[in-house]
Design a protein around this motif. Structure first.
Motif, PDB file in Angstrom:
ATOM      1  N   VAL A 182      -7.197  11.399   8.302  1.00 28.45           N
ATOM      2  CA  VAL A 182      -7.599  10.700   9.529  1.00 28.45           C
ATOM      3  C   VAL A 182      -6.480   9.746   9.929  1.00 28.45           C
ATOM      4  CG1 VAL A 182     -10.057  10.859   9.033  1.00 28.45           C
ATOM      5  CG2 VAL A 182      -8.764   8.888   8.218  1.00 28.45           C
ATOM      6  N   ALA A 183      -6.426   9.417  11.212  1.00 26.48           N
ATOM      7  CA  ALA A 183      -5.381   8.524  11.713  1.00 26.48           C
ATOM      8  C   ALA A 183      -5.621   7.092  11.251  1.00 26.48           C
ATOM      9  CB  ALA A 183      -5.325   8.603  13.236  1.00 26.48           C
ATOM     10  N   ASP A 184      -6.866   6.665  11.297  1.00 26.22           N
ATOM     11  CA  ASP A 184      -7.223   5.299  10.892  1.00 26.22           C
ATOM     12  C   ASP A 184      -7.786   5.350   9.468  1.00 26.22           C
ATOM     13  OD1 ASP A 184      -7.998   2.709  10.591  1.00 26.22           O
ATOM     14  OD2 ASP A 184      -9.620   2.769  12.074  1.00 26.22           O
ATOM     15  N   GLU A 185      -6.975   4.957   8.497  1.00 28.50           N
ATOM     16  CA  GLU A 185      -7.389   5.107   7.099  1.00 28.50           C
ATOM     17  C   GLU A 185      -8.475   4.126   6.689  1.00 28.50           C
ATOM     18  OE1 GLU A 185      -3.701   5.217   4.782  1.00 28.50           O
ATOM     19  OE2 GLU A 185      -3.831   7.409   4.892  1.00 28.50           O
ATOM     20  N   THR A 186      -8.761   3.133   7.527  1.00 24.44           N
ATOM     21  CA  THR A 186      -9.881   2.243   7.194  1.00 24.44           C
ATOM     22  C   THR A 186     -11.210   2.995   7.259  1.00 24.44           C
ATOM     23  OG1 THR A 186     -10.101   1.527   9.503  1.00 24.44           O
ATOM     24  CG2 THR A 186      -8.660   0.219   8.074  1.00 24.44           C
ATOM     25  N   SER A 187     -11.248   4.094   8.023  1.00 21.73           N
ATOM     26  CA  SER A 187     -12.504   4.851   8.158  1.00 21.73           C
ATOM     27  C   SER A 187     -12.884   5.557   6.859  1.00 21.73           C
ATOM     28  CB  SER A 187     -12.388   5.871   9.292  1.00 21.73           C
ATOM     29  OG  SER A 187     -11.385   6.832   9.014  1.00 21.73           O
ATOM     30  N   TYR A 188     -11.921   5.709   5.928  1.00 26.27           N
ATOM     31  CA  TYR A 188     -12.265   6.299   4.629  1.00 26.27           C
ATOM     32  C   TYR A 188     -13.314   5.457   3.908  1.00 26.27           C
ATOM     33  CZ  TYR A 188      -8.397   9.695   4.663  1.00 26.27           C
ATOM     34  OH  TYR A 188      -7.575  10.738   4.947  1.00 26.27           O
ATOM     35  N   LEU A 189     -13.319   4.150   4.182  1.00 27.51           N
ATOM     36  CA  LEU A 189     -14.232   3.251   3.476  1.00 27.51           C
ATOM     37  C   LEU A 189     -15.669   3.388   3.950  1.00 27.51           C
ATOM     38  CD1 LEU A 189     -12.052   0.011   3.210  1.00 27.51           C
ATOM     39  CD2 LEU A 189     -12.238   1.938   1.632  1.00 27.51           C
TER      40      LEU A 189
END
Length: 302
Positions: A182-189
């Motif tokens: 994903v482009a925004d790696e904060t969304s992994y959380l």
């Protein structure tokens, strides 16, 4: 002619002090790796040798008699003298005995084998027992004298325990190498976050940080097995903040990869902790060696 007083032994003195410090025959037996009848026999033989009763049984448990109280100070001096002899006179290569080490899984997976190897090199006749467990259980085992040295998430705030601070383990965020990028790696959380067991400091700290940064929708899946966390991440069952020194192998094997959500939990801080009384040169040497080995490991994986 006066009949000579029967002799007492070092082990009887040590057993007497163990009962005094731990408060019961059962705990003293567990700490010494003996049966309760064996401990009882040692106390009775010591009382016979000294021709006096050392304990009396009360509704609250064992209580020292007046002569028992008098013996404690002398026994501690005797114990200390024996420790000095072992430290200064006995050849380490000929020292026999048992050292019970408890360690967290993180340490066991990293530098514990090297510590055991160096201890065997210094004390080839020493019997080393290992216990791998979560830090909260290791703390209780140390306080109850079921282990001699605990290498755990510390320090232990207990007046009777000495702590040697060890190098920490930096953490990194991991996700499955085969997972969707994903482009925004904060969304992994927003995915399930695999972490240490519920009754550990890393779990509590991570929970607080995720609540602050992600919100109440953050989902934590605690586990008492570090290796299981790596396997679940590799299977794309969630993400995790785990020790980088352990994650390197999985990254090189192509099972997982790091990602950066903009923050990482604080490093895991371990201590080599041991009970200060009775003083044990062997345990203190093992703790100092743990610092040496862990420092070497940190420099190699820094």
């Amino acid at each position: 002619m006066t009949e000579p007083m029967a002799r007492f032994t070092i082990e009887q003195i040590r057993t007497f002090l163990a009962v005094v410090r731990l408060g019961s025959l059962h705990r003293a037996a567990a700490a010494a790796g003996l049966t309760q009848p064996a401990v009882t026999a040692r106390i009775k033989n010591l009382e016979h040798a000294l021709s006096c009763a050392l304990f009396e049984r009360t509704s609250g448990g064992l209580k020292l008699t007046k002569r028992g109280e008098l013996l404690v100070a002398h026994a501690e001096k005797f114990e200390h003298l024996v420790e000095l002899v072992q430290r200064d006179v006995v050849d380490p290569a000929g020292l026999e005995g048992r050292l019970r080490i408890g360690a967290s899984e993180t340490v066991a997976a990293c530098w514990l084998p090297e510590l055991v190897s160096r201890l065997h090199g210094a004390y080839p006749k020493l019997e080393i027992e290992l216990k791998v467990d979560v830090s909260s259980d290791l703390r209780e085992a140390l306080i109850n004298r079921e282990i001699d040295l605990a290498i755990l998430l510390g320090p232990i705030s207990e007046y009777s325990v000495d702590n040697i601070l060890l190098p920490g383990f930096d953490l990194a965020w991991y996700t499955a190498a085969s997972g969707r990028r994903v482009a925004d790696e904060t969304s992994y959380l927003m995915r399930p976050v695999l972490t240490y067991a519920r009754n550990t400091r890393p779990y509590r700290e991570l929970k607080a940080q995720l609540f602050e940064r992600v919100g109440p929708d953050a989902s934590l899946f605690p586990s008492s097995s570090l290796s299981a966390c790596f396997r679940l991440v590799a299977a794309d069952m969630g993400v995790a903040a785990l020790p980088r020194s352990l994650g390197e192998t999985h990254v090189r094997a192509g099972r997982i990869r790091e990602f950066d959500p903009g923050w990482v939990p604080s490093p895991l801080q371990f201590t080599a902790s041991f009970v200060s009384e009775p003083k044990s040169h062997l345990t203190e040497t093992a703790a100092a060696l743990a610092l040496e080995v862990s420092t070497d490991y940190a420099e190699q994986h820094g």
